[in-house]
Scaffold this active site. Structure first.
Site, PDB file in Angstrom:
ATOM      1  N   CYS A   1      37.183  40.212  45.093  1.00  0.00           N
ATOM      2  CA  CYS A   1      38.186  39.643  46.358  1.00  0.00           C
ATOM      3  C   CYS A   1      38.645  39.523  47.995  1.00  0.00           C
ATOM      4  CB  CYS A   1      38.509  40.847  46.346  1.00  0.00           C
ATOM      5  SG  CYS A   1      40.673  40.397  47.174  1.00  0.00           S
TER       6      CYS A   1
ATOM      7  N   GLU B   1      46.570  47.099  49.655  1.00  0.00           N
ATOM      8  CA  GLU B   1      46.532  47.662  48.570  1.00  0.00           C
ATOM      9  C   GLU B   1      47.734  47.680  48.726  1.00  0.00           C
ATOM     10  OE1 GLU B   1      45.785  49.056  45.649  1.00  0.00           O
ATOM     11  OE2 GLU B   1      46.774  50.238  45.886  1.00  0.00           O
TER      12      GLU B   1
ATOM     13  N   CYS C   1      36.946  45.172  47.462  1.00  0.00           N
ATOM     14  CA  CYS C   1      36.206  44.932  45.677  1.00  0.00           C
ATOM     15  C   CYS C   1      35.381  43.742  45.864  1.00  0.00           C
ATOM     16  CB  CYS C   1      37.356  44.929  45.179  1.00  0.00           C
ATOM     17  SG  CYS C   1      38.731  46.292  45.008  1.00  0.00           S
TER      18      CYS C   1
ATOM     19  N   GLU D   1      49.213  35.746  53.839  1.00  0.00           N
ATOM     20  CA  GLU D   1      49.793  34.772  52.805  1.00  0.00           C
ATOM     21  C   GLU D   1      50.281  35.359  51.991  1.00  0.00           C
ATOM     22  OE1 GLU D   1      45.197  33.938  51.885  1.00  0.00           O
ATOM     23  OE2 GLU D   1      45.891  33.769  49.930  1.00  0.00           O
TER      24      GLU D   1
ATOM     25  N   CYS E   1      43.774  35.768  46.146  1.00  0.00           N
ATOM     26  CA  CYS E   1      43.882  36.856  46.712  1.00  0.00           C
ATOM     27  C   CYS E   1      42.819  36.738  48.196  1.00  0.00           C
ATOM     28  CB  CYS E   1      43.189  38.435  46.162  1.00  0.00           C
ATOM     29  SG  CYS E   1      44.633  38.406  44.990  1.00  0.00           S
TER      30      CYS E   1
ATOM     31  N   CYS F   1      42.512  43.938  54.166  1.00  0.00           N
ATOM     32  CA  CYS F   1      42.357  45.504  52.779  1.00  0.00           C
ATOM     33  C   CYS F   1      41.567  45.706  52.830  1.00  0.00           C
ATOM     34  CB  CYS F   1      42.470  44.833  51.541  1.00  0.00           C
ATOM     35  SG  CYS F   1      42.368  46.255  49.946  1.00  0.00           S
TER      36      CYS F   1
ATOM     37  N   CYS G   1      54.687  36.131  45.127  1.00  0.00           N
ATOM     38  CA  CYS G   1      53.103  37.391  45.434  1.00  0.00           C
ATOM     39  C   CYS G   1      53.050  36.849  46.811  1.00  0.00           C
ATOM     40  CB  CYS G   1      52.354  36.770  44.599  1.00  0.00           C
ATOM     41  SG  CYS G   1      50.551  37.331  45.051  1.00  0.00           S
TER      42      CYS G   1
HETATM   43  N1  SAH Z   1      44.888  45.931  46.150  1.00  0.00           N
HETATM   44  C1  SAH Z   1      46.158  45.355  44.633  1.00  0.00           C
HETATM   45  C2  SAH Z   1      46.420  44.345  44.453  1.00  0.00           C
HETATM   46  C3  SAH Z   1      46.047  43.007  45.202  1.00  0.00           C
HETATM   47  S1  SAH Z   1      44.819  42.044  44.034  1.00  0.00           S
HETATM   48  C4  SAH Z   1      45.477  45.627  43.412  1.00  0.00           C
HETATM   49  O1  SAH Z   1      43.930  45.752  43.968  1.00  0.00           O
HETATM   50  O2  SAH Z   1      45.764  45.525  42.407  1.00  0.00           O
HETATM   51  C5  SAH Z   1      46.197  41.322  42.672  1.00  0.00           C
HETATM   52  C6  SAH Z   1      44.404  41.458  41.618  1.00  0.00           C
HETATM   53  O3  SAH Z   1      43.893  40.313  41.429  1.00  0.00           O
HETATM   54  C7  SAH Z   1      43.960  42.816  41.555  1.00  0.00           C
HETATM   55  O4  SAH Z   1      44.008  42.456  39.927  1.00  0.00           O
HETATM   56  C8  SAH Z   1      42.976  41.788  41.515  1.00  0.00           C
HETATM   57  O5  SAH Z   1      41.900  42.720  41.662  1.00  0.00           O
HETATM   58  C9  SAH Z   1      42.658  40.295  41.780  1.00  0.00           C
HETATM   59  N2  SAH Z   1      41.818  39.498  42.311  1.00  0.00           N
HETATM   60  C10 SAH Z   1      41.267  39.454  43.710  1.00  0.00           C
HETATM   61  N3  SAH Z   1      40.524  39.291  43.706  1.00  0.00           N
HETATM   62  C11 SAH Z   1      39.901  38.220  42.393  1.00  0.00           C
HETATM   63  C12 SAH Z   1      39.403  36.835  42.431  1.00  0.00           C
HETATM   64  N4  SAH Z   1      38.611  36.519  43.098  1.00  0.00           N
HETATM   65  N5  SAH Z   1      39.776  36.051  40.275  1.00  0.00           N
HETATM   66  C13 SAH Z   1      40.949  37.104  40.040  1.00  0.00           C
HETATM   67  N6  SAH Z   1      41.289  38.201  40.020  1.00  0.00           N
HETATM   68  C14 SAH Z   1      41.442  38.618  40.891  1.00  0.00           C
END
Ligand code: SAH
Length: 352
Positions: free
Chosen positions: A114, A160, A111, A87, A333, A107, A100
């Site tokens: 996420c 990532e 986290c 996406e 995401c 991934c 984006c």
């Molecule tokens: N893997 C990379 C980039 C992808 S996520 C990273 O971890 O930075 C892009 C951003 O969105 C990251 O800061 C991630 O922590 C955040 N993110 C993921 N899920 C989220 C959510 N449910 N609400 C807000 N931010 C979120």
């Protein structure tokens, strides 16, 4: 299949020479691809097109669906040539449109907040597949190479970026290359969960983009609760890598800090964050966590977020609270892909 969009212009010239074709074909192919054309649409002889599509995916990234939010944000579901789904999002700002992009299918960073990580990592994207996300959207929005509809790119979709280092660096070189879609590195942001060795390696690549680190906590113990990667690298090591990045590039760096209710959004966290970052050439992007159904974590309310922002800025930290865009279409995401794969509401698959 191989991906023709992986190749730089120079590499394409070698390919055309190896095929025994005239050198000017390389420019025709390159420009066509950069306009988002499929191989089968390129203005070259049919025999060449046929030879190419035997080896290279005709359309690496196809737009499957577009969802438009009330605020104009567009969310794209892309189908890759092998049937995988990824996406992307296009956000309209005053200065242009920011896309984006995803760097992996799924991934493996795990986290807790996420959605991208729910099914693990399926595979890495190649440089050309990541580039094709941009080229396809630019074309579908009516953009060309001169009048781009995609003016900024953020590597903040699924995946990532530094877990797919070589492809991402190649993508960055190709997306910024003159003669192509040519998006300046200054208009590109890369977000990492904090893979310290790759952050240090990247500092020496000579690509002056906006480096963003997902921090989301002020102590290692708290960070480990939501981000498994925190067991591998400490906040101190991350800050060390940021300093190295600044020394090498002269670019300030950015921290993402998603405000999670009952987790990281109290006043004491604002104070701890300020003392961690005080005096550093950095900026903090706050965002209220987008709730993810599959996870038991919620964002704070708007008032708490505003209070957190005020506390940070009054302690001398440059910070902004970002609007959450496209929340009504599953803007966070991996949300749209997850919904699509699990056959949920409006994102459910139509026929498979
Ligand atoms: N893997 C990379 C980039 C992808 S996520 C990273 O971890 O930075 C892009 C951003 O969105 C990251 O800061 C991630 O922590 C955040 N993110 C993921 N899920 C989220 C959510 N449910 N609400 C807000 N931010 C979120």
């Amino acid at each position: 299949m191989k991906i023709l969009q992986d190749l730089s212009y120079e590499e394409l010239c070698s390919l055309v020479a190896d095929m025994g074709e005239k050198p000017f074909r390389a420019r025709q192919i390159y420009e066509g691809l950069m306009h988002g054309k499929k191989i089968s649409e390129l203005p070259i002889p049919q025999a060449m097109r046929t030879a190419l599509v035997e080896v290279y995916a005709d359309e690496p990234v196809k737009i499957q669906r577009v969802f438009t939010a009330k605020d104009g944000t567009k969310k794209y579901l892309f189908e890759l040539w092998d049937g995988n789904i990824i996406e992307g999002v296009l956000m309209a700002y005053k200065y242009g449109n920011t896309q984006c992009v995803s760097t992996q299918v799924g991934c493996r960073m795990g986290c807790k907040f996420c959605a991208s990580t729910l099914g693990g990592r399926i595979r890495d994207l190649t440089a050309g597949e990541i580039l094709s996300e941009v080229l396809t959207v630019n074309r579908s929005e009516g953009g060309t190479l001169k009048e781009r509809k995609v003016t900024n790119v953020v590597l903040m979709g699924s995946g990532e970026p530094f877990d797919n280092y070589d492809a991402v660096v190649k993508f960055l070189r190709n997306v910024t290359a003159e003669g192509g879609i040519c998006i300046s590195a200054r208009n590109v942001s890369l977000s990492t969960c904090g893979l310290v060795p790759e952050m240090r390696r990247f500092a020496e690549e000579g690509i002056p983009l906006n480096l963003t680190v997902s921090l989301h906590a002020t102590t290692d113990a708290e960070r480990r609760r939501t981000m498994p990667i925190a067991a591998r690298y400490s906040i101190a090591e991350i800050l060390g890598a940021c300093t190295f990045y600044f020394e090498k590039t002269g670019r300030r760096y950015i921290f993402e800090y998603s405000l999670i209710e009952g987790e990281n959004a109290d006043m004491v966290h604002a104070e701890q964050l300020a003392s961690l970052l005080k005096g550093r050439p950095c900026h903090v992007n706050l965002i209220r966590l987008n709730p993810v159904k599959e996870r038991n974590l919620k964002g704070t309310d708007e008032r708490t977020a505003q209070a957190f922002l005020k506390a940070l800025t009054s302690l001398g930290i440059s910070a902004t609270l970002r609007r959450s865009m496209g929340a009504d279409i599953g803007g966070a995401c991996g949300q749209l892909r997850a919904r699509f794969l699990h056959g949920g509401d409006e994102g459910g698959p139509a026929d498979n």
